[in-house]
Design an enzyme around this catalytic site. Structure first.
Site, PDB file in Angstrom:
ATOM      1  N   LYS A  23       0.854  -1.186   0.000  1.00 43.08           N
ATOM      2  CA  LYS A  23       0.000   0.000   0.000  1.00 43.08           C
ATOM      3  C   LYS A  23       0.890   1.236   0.000  1.00 43.08           C
ATOM      4  O   LYS A  23       1.818   1.334   0.794  1.00 43.08           O
ATOM      5  CB  LYS A  23      -0.913  -0.001   1.229  1.00 43.08           C
ATOM      6  CG  LYS A  23      -1.829   1.195   1.325  1.00 43.08           C
ATOM      7  CD  LYS A  23      -2.907   1.051   2.359  1.00 43.08           C
ATOM      8  CE  LYS A  23      -2.384   0.853   3.742  1.00 43.08           C
ATOM      9  NZ  LYS A  23      -3.448   0.762   4.760  1.00 43.08           N
ATOM     10  N   CYS A  41      -0.555  14.798  -6.619  1.00 40.98           N
ATOM     11  CA  CYS A  41      -1.127  13.981  -7.699  1.00 40.98           C
ATOM     12  C   CYS A  41      -2.202  13.032  -7.167  1.00 40.98           C
ATOM     13  O   CYS A  41      -2.020  12.392  -6.140  1.00 40.98           O
ATOM     14  CB  CYS A  41      -0.005  13.169  -8.356  1.00 40.98           C
ATOM     15  SG  CYS A  41      -0.578  12.028  -9.626  1.00 40.98           S
ATOM     16  N   CYS A  43      -3.809  11.167  -9.841  1.00 42.11           N
ATOM     17  CA  CYS A  43      -4.028  10.306 -11.016  1.00 42.11           C
ATOM     18  C   CYS A  43      -3.009   9.176 -11.107  1.00 42.11           C
ATOM     19  O   CYS A  43      -3.155   8.293 -11.934  1.00 42.11           O
ATOM     20  CB  CYS A  43      -3.996  11.134 -12.298  1.00 42.11           C
ATOM     21  SG  CYS A  43      -2.344  11.658 -12.832  1.00 42.11           S
ATOM     22  N   CYS A  52       2.041  16.660  -8.180  1.00 41.14           N
ATOM     23  CA  CYS A  52       1.462  16.726  -9.524  1.00 41.14           C
ATOM     24  C   CYS A  52       2.460  17.376 -10.489  1.00 41.14           C
ATOM     25  O   CYS A  52       3.088  18.369 -10.155  1.00 41.14           O
ATOM     26  CB  CYS A  52       0.187  17.567  -9.463  1.00 41.14           C
ATOM     27  SG  CYS A  52      -0.525  17.984 -11.064  1.00 41.14           S
ATOM     28  N   HIS A  56      -1.906  14.528 -15.460  1.00 42.20           N
ATOM     29  CA  HIS A  56      -3.349  14.236 -15.462  1.00 42.20           C
ATOM     30  C   HIS A  56      -4.033  14.790 -16.715  1.00 42.20           C
ATOM     31  O   HIS A  56      -5.056  14.251 -17.143  1.00 42.20           O
ATOM     32  CB  HIS A  56      -4.027  14.782 -14.195  1.00 42.20           C
ATOM     33  CG  HIS A  56      -3.885  16.260 -14.024  1.00 42.20           C
ATOM     34  ND1 HIS A  56      -2.855  16.850 -13.322  1.00 42.20           N
ATOM     35  CD2 HIS A  56      -4.642  17.279 -14.499  1.00 42.20           C
ATOM     36  CE1 HIS A  56      -2.986  18.156 -13.349  1.00 42.20           C
ATOM     37  NE2 HIS A  56      -4.062  18.448 -14.070  1.00 42.20           N
TER      38      HIS A  56
HETATM   39 FE1  FES Z   1      -1.544  13.365 -11.309  1.00 39.20          FE
HETATM   40 FE2  FES Z   1      -1.662  15.969 -11.787  1.00 39.20          FE
HETATM   41  S1  FES Z   1      -3.035  14.799 -10.663  1.00 39.20           S
HETATM   42  S2  FES Z   1      -0.180  14.562 -12.428  1.00 39.20           S
END
Ligand code: FES
Length: 74
Positions: A23, A41, A43, A52, A56
């Site tokens: 995890k 981030c 994503c 980030c 995304h």
């Molecule tokens: Fe993953 Fe922006 S939310 S790179």
């Protein structure tokens, strides 16, 4: 009326980050955030995870998803 059938495919969201751990958990103390805010981030595509890097945008274009970062303001 025409009915629509939507197929949902379940797959792993994390393709490459810290795969040896069962995890992935990230803890950041607010006092350690440099500047007025930090952008994290959600994503799992960022090259600078947990921060980030804008990946995304490409993910959303390719998948028609709508994910974006978590922004923490001090
Ligand atoms: Fe993953 Fe922006 S939310 S790179």
């Amino acid at each position: 009326t025409q009915s629509r059938t939507r197929t949902v495919v379940m797959s792993k969201i994390n393709e490459s980050i810290d795969k040896e751990n069962p995890k992935v958990v990230t803890m950041v103390k607010a006092k350690e955030i440099e500047g007025a805010k930090a952008v994290y981030c959600r994503c799992w595509k960022s090259g600078t995870f947990p921060l980030c890097d804008g990946a995304h945008v490409k993910h959303n274009k390719e998948t028609e998803d709508n994910v974006g970062p978590l922004i923490v303001e001090k």
